[in-house]
Design a protein around this motif. Sequence first.
Motif, PDB file in Angstrom:
ATOM      1  N   LEU A   1       0.840  -1.208   0.000  1.00  0.00           N
ATOM      2  CA  LEU A   1       0.000   0.000   0.000  1.00  0.00           C
ATOM      3  C   LEU A   1       0.871   1.252   0.000  1.00  0.00           C
ATOM      4  O   LEU A   1       0.615   2.203  -0.753  1.00  0.00           O
TER       5      LEU A   1
ATOM      6  N   TYR B   1       2.471   1.742  -3.290  1.00  0.00           N
ATOM      7  CA  TYR B   1       1.441   2.164  -4.242  1.00  0.00           C
ATOM      8  C   TYR B   1       1.159   3.654  -4.085  1.00  0.00           C
ATOM      9  O   TYR B   1       1.167   4.400  -5.074  1.00  0.00           O
ATOM     10  N   VAL B   2       0.946   4.092  -2.854  1.00  0.00           N
ATOM     11  CA  VAL B   2       0.554   5.482  -2.634  1.00  0.00           C
ATOM     12  C   VAL B   2       1.746   6.440  -2.769  1.00  0.00           C
ATOM     13  O   VAL B   2       1.709   7.388  -3.554  1.00  0.00           O
TER      14      VAL B   2
ATOM     15  N   PRO C   1      -5.027  -2.791  -9.177  1.00  0.00           N
ATOM     16  CA  PRO C   1      -5.290  -2.853  -7.725  1.00  0.00           C
ATOM     17  C   PRO C   1      -6.344  -3.908  -7.365  1.00  0.00           C
ATOM     18  O   PRO C   1      -6.351  -4.387  -6.248  1.00  0.00           O
TER      19      PRO C   1
ATOM     20  N   ILE D   1      -5.590  -5.497  -3.650  1.00  0.00           N
ATOM     21  CA  ILE D   1      -6.222  -4.787  -2.530  1.00  0.00           C
ATOM     22  C   ILE D   1      -7.290  -5.643  -1.812  1.00  0.00           C
ATOM     23  O   ILE D   1      -7.269  -5.727  -0.594  1.00  0.00           O
TER      24      ILE D   1
END
Lengths: 319, 290
Positions: free
Chosen positions: A150, A153-154, B258, B262
């Motif tokens: 995450l 990704y961010v 994603p 995710i």
Amino acid sequence: MVKYISKRLLVSIPVIIGITILSFIIMKLSPGDPLANFINPSINMEDLEKSRQALGLNDPLHIQYVKWIGQVIRGNFGYTYSGNHSIGNLILERLPNTVILTLSAFILSFVVGIPLGVIGAVRKNTRIDYGITLMSLVGVAIPSFFFGLLVIYVFALLLGIFPSGGMENIRAGFTGFAYYMDILHHLVLPALVLSLGNIASVSRFTRSNMLDILKEDYIRTAKAKGLRNKAIIYRHALRNALIPVVTIFGLSIPFLFSGAYITESIFNWPGMGQLGIRAIQDREYGIIMALNLITATLVLAGNLVSDILYAIVDPRIRH
Amino acid sequence: MLIKKNSFYDYAYRRFRRNKLAVIGTFITLAFVLVALVAPVLAPYEPSEFFFIEGQNVYNKYASPSMEHLLGTDSLGRDVFSRLLYGARVTMLVALSAVIISTVIGTIIGLVSGYFGKFLDAFFMRIVDIVISFPVLFLLISISTIMDPSIWIVILAIGLVSWTSTARLVRGEVLRVKELDYIVAANACGSSSLKIIVKHILPNILAPIMVQVTIGTAQAILMEASLSFLGVGVQQPTPSWGNMLMDAQKLLVLRDMPWIWIPPGMVTLLLVLAIYFVGDGLRDAFDPKQ
């Protein structure tokens, strides 16, 4: 004090022997022939047998163990099967990188965790407290590799503020100050990911200690004396609340080293964890044994140091 | 009702019910268990069914979410949503079995150490020290590389690595309970050690063990996910939430797809969080100080 320390040291001796035996057994049980890479139609079976003999692979297990320990005590972890590199050197190359990463995560977890815990305790049952509690529960509950992905990704892919992996920008060829800033830039995300779980446990632990202390009689006395709230919290309560936090020092070490495996492999950080994962793929028993042994010893030492620190700051423990 | 009125567990249950987070956590956990049980009914496809691009002999790889595939397809053209549902089964199976193993080992060793003390205690506690010195993941990876990775090896590995905290906890509880009058009385009456341990000590230390089982389940889920993510846990084609995230190590998948990584990450987080809520709720409910 001397008696307490020597007692703790004595207890550690069978443990360290057990650690060496366990790591030896685990890796000897592994299937897969370390010479498998060299077996091809052109090789002579006799030569294979000779090199097996030379590597000591035909000795009885306890002899192999004693030989291995003899080498380890001299700081020699043997050589890799392929390429004949010194395992000690391979690990030494990686060790500083892992230490940089774990040490930053270690510092980060206390620098961030303790204030969060204090704020939570002082503002008990307010929105801020609930927010911090929920955040630290999420911090413990999130799989570290998912958090890592995450974050990449961010911050790396969407926002592009930090690099997505590696330890330095080799192409840029930085030197001097810029070189260190570049490493720092690469360090931010992995250190954050590695420390998250620890931040959460430090803040929860600090909060509950702080709450216990705030109920003590001497805090009431301090209030009755008319001391300012700040003085009570920081001078009287926090000091005592931090004593048991010392125990988390020791507990964080195995946690951080375990985490380094995952964090290093997600962020391509050239440390011991990454080396370990590769060693498993290549069936390099020597490397795996050495890594197991080194980390387990570090953990043992960490526990010892935190026990002794605890005994120094809190004399009740010694008795 | 199984619970006697006004008993310790009755009061604990009432305290637990008042704790909002614990109740929410219980419901979420039960919902996950239900999904795992009826996964074959809910899942639109088989977890390992391959899909092709219409009219072509090419796998429908990395399809984005659509009505046909609610969460798209993965690198081999399999339905992500169906794999997610079946993954719940694998996760629950691994976590629960591993916790049973670690609880049985940990409780027995803790009881023996705490009750008999002396040499046995010193011996077992040194073993605990040894096992605890190895970072959990290190040991897990070692064990699962020794044996050919399969679900059962993963269960065994997690169980064999995580009994130590239960053992320490149980030992401590036994030491506390052992000196109480009713145990001394049972001893004076000439009850056998086995009877004292099973009939008098065990029922009285059940509460902390239950808390430990809850927390242990959450940790086992995280361990399985990490192992499978690193490729030494549950193997393809069996879906597990951990191995569904493996593909996201490629930057391309991470950035542009994603839907692949995710959802499995979020459900793991949600389930573990819910179980922690239950564990915290149980701990508070069993604590008479509250």
